[in-house]
Scaffold this motif. Structure first.
Motif, PDB file in Angstrom:
ATOM      1  N   ASP A 170      -7.185 -40.396   6.785  1.00 29.86           N
ATOM      2  CA  ASP A 170      -7.375 -39.418   5.715  1.00 29.86           C
ATOM      3  C   ASP A 170      -6.231 -38.410   5.644  1.00 29.86           C
ATOM      4  N   GLN A 171      -5.583 -38.180   6.796  1.00 34.34           N
ATOM      5  CA  GLN A 171      -4.479 -37.229   6.798  1.00 34.34           C
ATOM      6  C   GLN A 171      -3.270 -37.823   6.061  1.00 34.34           C
ATOM      7  N   PHE A 172      -3.137 -39.142   6.150  1.00 32.98           N
ATOM      8  CA  PHE A 172      -2.098 -39.824   5.361  1.00 32.98           C
ATOM      9  C   PHE A 172      -2.479 -39.787   3.874  1.00 32.98           C
ATOM     10  N   ASP A 202      -6.178 -49.148  -1.606  1.00 35.88           N
ATOM     11  CA  ASP A 202      -5.620 -50.332  -0.940  1.00 35.88           C
ATOM     12  C   ASP A 202      -4.114 -50.185  -0.720  1.00 35.88           C
ATOM     13  N   GLN A 203      -3.455 -49.667  -1.751  1.00 34.56           N
ATOM     14  CA  GLN A 203      -1.994 -49.491  -1.622  1.00 34.56           C
ATOM     15  C   GLN A 203      -1.672 -48.488  -0.514  1.00 34.56           C
ATOM     16  N   MET A 204      -2.490 -47.420  -0.487  1.00 33.84           N
ATOM     17  CA  MET A 204      -2.239 -46.399   0.539  1.00 33.84           C
ATOM     18  C   MET A 204      -2.452 -46.978   1.937  1.00 33.84           C
ATOM     19  N   THR A 205      -3.549 -47.736   2.088  1.00 29.24           N
ATOM     20  CA  THR A 205      -3.847 -48.310   3.410  1.00 29.24           C
ATOM     21  C   THR A 205      -2.744 -49.284   3.823  1.00 29.24           C
ATOM     22  N   LYS A 206      -2.270 -50.062   2.851  1.00 29.89           N
ATOM     23  CA  LYS A 206      -1.210 -51.028   3.155  1.00 29.89           C
ATOM     24  C   LYS A 206       0.031 -50.276   3.678  1.00 29.89           C
ATOM     25  N   ARG A 207       0.345 -49.179   2.993  1.00 29.19           N
ATOM     26  CA  ARG A 207       1.512 -48.394   3.391  1.00 29.19           C
ATOM     27  C   ARG A 207       1.325 -47.783   4.792  1.00 29.19           C
ATOM     28  N   LYS A 252       0.329 -38.944  18.924  1.00 29.13           N
ATOM     29  CA  LYS A 252       0.191 -37.935  17.853  1.00 29.13           C
ATOM     30  C   LYS A 252       1.558 -37.662  17.230  1.00 29.13           C
ATOM     31  N   GLN A 253       2.556 -37.587  18.106  1.00 36.70           N
ATOM     32  CA  GLN A 253       3.904 -37.323  17.603  1.00 36.70           C
ATOM     33  C   GLN A 253       4.355 -38.457  16.689  1.00 36.70           C
ATOM     34  N   ARG A 254       4.037 -39.699  17.076  1.00 40.67           N
ATOM     35  CA  ARG A 254       4.407 -40.846  16.240  1.00 40.67           C
ATOM     36  C   ARG A 254       3.686 -40.793  14.897  1.00 40.67           C
ATOM     37  N   VAL A 255       2.416 -40.364  14.929  1.00 37.97           N
ATOM     38  CA  VAL A 255       1.647 -40.266  13.683  1.00 37.97           C
ATOM     39  C   VAL A 255       2.319 -39.250  12.749  1.00 37.97           C
ATOM     40  N   VAL A 256       2.702 -38.104  13.315  1.00 41.45           N
ATOM     41  CA  VAL A 256       3.332 -37.070  12.484  1.00 41.45           C
ATOM     42  C   VAL A 256       4.649 -37.598  11.897  1.00 41.45           C
ATOM     43  N   SER A 291       5.617 -38.189   7.966  1.00 40.25           N
ATOM     44  CA  SER A 291       6.851 -37.670   7.350  1.00 40.25           C
ATOM     45  C   SER A 291       7.643 -38.785   6.663  1.00 40.25           C
ATOM     46  N   LEU A 292       7.411 -40.033   7.091  1.00 41.33           N
ATOM     47  CA  LEU A 292       8.126 -41.169   6.482  1.00 41.33           C
ATOM     48  C   LEU A 292       7.360 -41.784   5.315  1.00 41.33           C
ATOM     49  N   ALA A 293       6.105 -41.336   5.130  1.00 41.82           N
ATOM     50  CA  ALA A 293       5.166 -42.034   4.239  1.00 41.82           C
ATOM     51  C   ALA A 293       5.726 -42.318   2.847  1.00 41.82           C
ATOM     52  N   LEU A 294       6.424 -41.365   2.277  1.00 36.55           N
ATOM     53  CA  LEU A 294       6.878 -41.536   0.898  1.00 36.55           C
ATOM     54  C   LEU A 294       8.366 -41.888   0.819  1.00 36.55           C
TER      55      LEU A 294
END
Ligand SMILES: Nc1ncnc2c1ncn2[C@@H]1O[C@H](COP(=O)(O)OP(=O)(O)OP(=O)(O)O)[C@@H](O)[C@H]1O
Length: 324
Positions: free
Chosen positions: A111-113, A126-131, A158-162, A166-169
């Motif tokens: 949900d944070q993503f 679905d697109q978001m989950t795929k990403r 946690k650091q990897r998640v953050v 930051s890379l999401a978009l």
């Protein structure tokens, strides 16, 4: 190489009860597309103020005093909040020291993503989950953690998640301000290597801020050394490591073990940096410098000059009458 970000005569700091701390002093440099720049310097030299200032994330009493920050020719200092928010995450993102703690403890990782993605895209669930799954693969996190809460993850995860958020978009620039200080040295190095591999795949630029120069020497294309809010040296990493010019850079180099070869005794730099609440006349490193020239270094502040290809230095010993 194309310029992505141009920082010109940037001045920032803090102002409280009429006391002004001039934490970033007339800083100018460019970042090219796909370049990895490291910024190093002792604690308190203005690195974080620079990172937060150029992204307009400096909170009160922080203040930008002057300067231009051109992101692909858009001056970030002149944009209104709405236009600036459009650029954040999508064009550039920032991962900072305490960013592990920005994960909301009562929200699932997935949900944070979603929050970031929904704010900037029209992607379906679905697109978001795929990403997210793509990003998890990149930062080496197993898909089962989509449904986890932050407390179920280790510090490194946690650091990897953050970093993944930051890379999401697919931003063109990621600014990392000591993103790994809370982790042990081996994990830090590992994460930095991962970031570099991801960067080579996805082709974005990185500004990586740390007080650990040795981390940068291995990973970054070029290094900026800051002292008392100013850039005192900037050079390709390999060049800076093998042939540092500024007495401060040389001192920093002596304070960490060599990357290869025999063990050596480490020497720190005596003294402390100047108080950034005071105005500084002359070279800010004067009091601590073993090469200082009386009546010159204490009187005039050296400007950053190019002394060889891509190598800049602010020191009276070089490039002027007193060339060594
Ligand atoms: N909220 C604040 N109010 C007043 N002064 C501040 C504030 N935050 C930082 N400063 C001052 O600004 C100067 C630069 O601090 P900054 O945090 O940018 O340095 P830094 O190089 O990032 O240090 P570190 O490596 O310890 O994070 C320091 O003199 C610091 O004391």
């Amino acid at each position: 190489m194309d310029k992505l970000l141009q920082i010109k005569n940037f001045n920032a700091g803090y102002e409280k009860n009429s006391v002004k701390t001039h934490a970033v002093r007339d800083v100018s440099f460019d970042i090219h597309k796909n370049e990895f720049i490291g910024i190093a310097g002792e604690s308190g030299c203005g690195k974080s103020t620079l990172a937060f200032g150029i992204t307009r994330l400096l909170n009160k009493p922080g203040k930008i005093f002057s300067g231009e920050v051109l992101f692909e020719n858009n001056d970030l200092m002149k944009l209104n909040k709405k236009s600036l928010n459009k650029l954040r995450w999508k064009e550039f993102s920032i991962v900072y020291q305490a960013s592990m703690n920005v994960l909301n403890p009562v929200k699932k990782i997935q949900d944070q993503f979603f929050d970031v993605m929904k704010a900037h895209t029209k992607w379906s669930k679905d697109q978001m989950t795929k990403r997210i799954l793509e990003l998890f693969k990149i930062v080496n996190i197993s898909p089962e953690y989509l449904q986890a809460y932050p407390h179920q993850l280790s510090g490194g995860m946690k650091q990897r998640v953050v970093i993944a958020i930051s890379l999401a978009l697919n931003p063109k620039l990621i600014i990392m301000d000591e993103p790994t200080t809370a982790l042990d040295v081996v994990v830090q190095r590992g994460i930095l290597q991962e970031i570099d591999e991801i960067r080579k795949k996805l082709k974005f630029s990185v500004i990586f801020i740390t007080h650990d120069l040795s981390l940068l020497v291995e990973m970054s294309d070029s290094i900026i050394i800051m002292y008392a809010g100013m850039i005192v040296e900037k050079a390709p990493s390999f060049d800076l490591y093998n042939n540092p010019f500024h007495p401060y850079t040389k001192g920093l180099m002596r304070s960490f073990p060599p990357l290869t070869g025999e063990r050596q005794i480490l020497h720190g730099i005596n003294g402390t940096p100047p108080d950034l609440k005071q105005s500084i006349s002359g070279c800010p490193f004067y009091e601590r410098c073993d090469k200082r020239i009386e009546n010159l270094c204490n009187k005039s502040n050296p400007v950053l000059k190019q002394i060889k290809k891509d190598h800049f230095i602010a020191c009276h010993l070089f490039g002027g009458d007193h060339y060594e």
